[in-house]
Design a protein around this motif. Structure first.
Motif, mmCIF file in Angstrom:
data_model
loop_
_atom_site.group_PDB
_atom_site.id
_atom_site.type_symbol
_atom_site.label_atom_id
_atom_site.label_comp_id
_atom_site.label_asym_id
_atom_site.label_seq_id
_atom_site.Cartn_x
_atom_site.Cartn_y
_atom_site.Cartn_z
ATOM 1 N N TRP A 216 0.845 -1.206 0.000
ATOM 2 C CA TRP A 216 0.000 0.000 0.000
ATOM 3 C C TRP A 216 0.869 1.241 0.000
ATOM 4 N N SER A 217 1.902 1.261 0.855
ATOM 5 C CA SER A 217 2.787 2.433 0.949
ATOM 6 C C SER A 217 3.498 2.688 -0.372
ATOM 7 N N ALA A 218 4.030 1.616 -0.977
ATOM 8 C CA ALA A 218 4.741 1.785 -2.238
ATOM 9 C C ALA A 218 3.803 2.248 -3.347
ATOM 10 N N ARG A 219 2.562 1.735 -3.351
ATOM 11 C CA ARG A 219 1.595 2.131 -4.379
ATOM 12 C C ARG A 219 1.252 3.616 -4.276
ATOM 13 N N CYS A 220 1.270 4.146 -3.050
ATOM 14 C CA CYS A 220 0.924 5.557 -2.857
ATOM 15 C C CYS A 220 1.986 6.488 -3.436
ATOM 16 N N THR A 221 3.205 5.978 -3.645
ATOM 17 C CA THR A 221 4.255 6.817 -4.187
ATOM 18 C C THR A 221 4.242 6.866 -5.704
ATOM 19 N N LEU A 222 3.438 6.011 -6.352
ATOM 20 C CA LEU A 222 3.417 5.955 -7.814
ATOM 21 C C LEU A 222 2.697 7.162 -8.407
#
Length: 222
Positions: A216-222
């Motif tokens: 979830w955290s990594a997806r928010c940076t996309l």
């Protein structure tokens, strides 16, 4: 208690411009010395900061240039100087720890990070730096030159206490700031290694939950 320290870095008007022009010219010399890999020039320039009020900032700038050039002992001298005048500056404290570790003084770096965390228990960067030291200590305990894969695996499993320390540090960083997915990735990776080496599933549930948080955290940076 309600007084706010002024943001002196924003004072670039009127007569203050002269100070900043001198400071920027000095920074350009520091960068040129760094690009030319001339640590001796950086050390001389560190002692010739153009404005007394900016001397701590100048020492940090010089220290960072030296650190980026991998002159860690010289960089540590600059950060130690800055720390004497600004002992509560977290950035300076972390940089001192990084240089201590890079110069083979990992135990001192660990103590420094723990002192920071005693005062700032949710400081994600310090938890992550402590995790790096713990992980390096675990790897050093079993990564012997010439060792067979079987012997290395057995030694890595034997040093499980060091591995758990690294897991705990990285997991604490991710819990403090779930957006810091780098720490979460390290924690989950080490948890998987722990289970593979020891057969102990104590981290299985936490690793699964944390993996979801990392995604979830990594997806928010996309």
């Amino acid at each position: 208690p309600n007084l706010q320290e002024p943001d002196w870095k924003s004072l670039k008007i009127g007569d203050a411009r002269e100070f900043w022009e001198r400071h920027e010219a000095w920074c350009a010399l520091i960068e040129r010395a760094r690009d030319d890999n001339r640590p001796e020039d950086m050390l001389v320039l560190a002692d010739e900061a153009p404005v007394t009020a900016l001397r701590v900032e100048a020492r940090i700038t010089a220290g960072e240039a030296l650190r980026q050039g991998r002159h860690f002992n010289f960089a540590l001298e600059q950060f130690d100087f800055a720390h004497r005048f600004d002992p509560d500056n977290l950035t300076i404290s972390r940089l001192r720890g990084i240089c201590l570790q890079r110069t083979g003084r990992a135990a001192e770096a660990q103590d420094l990070y723990r002192d920071i965390l005693a005062a700032h228990p949710d400081d994600v960067e310090t938890w992550s730096l402590l995790g790096r030291i713990d992980k390096d200590a675990w790897v050093s305990a079993w990564a012997s030159p010439g060792s067979t894969p079987e012997a290395a695996r057995e030694a890595a499993a034997y040093e499980d206490a060091l591995l758990r320390a690294a897991i705990d540090s990285y997991a604490a960083a991710f819990r403090a700031v779930p957006g810091h997915y780098y720490s979460g990735i390290n924690a989950v990776t080490l948890m998987a290694l722990y289970q593979d080496l020891t057969g102990d599933t104590r981290y299985a549930a936490e690793a699964a939950a944390m993996a979801g948080g990392i995604a979830w955290s990594a997806r928010c940076t996309l």
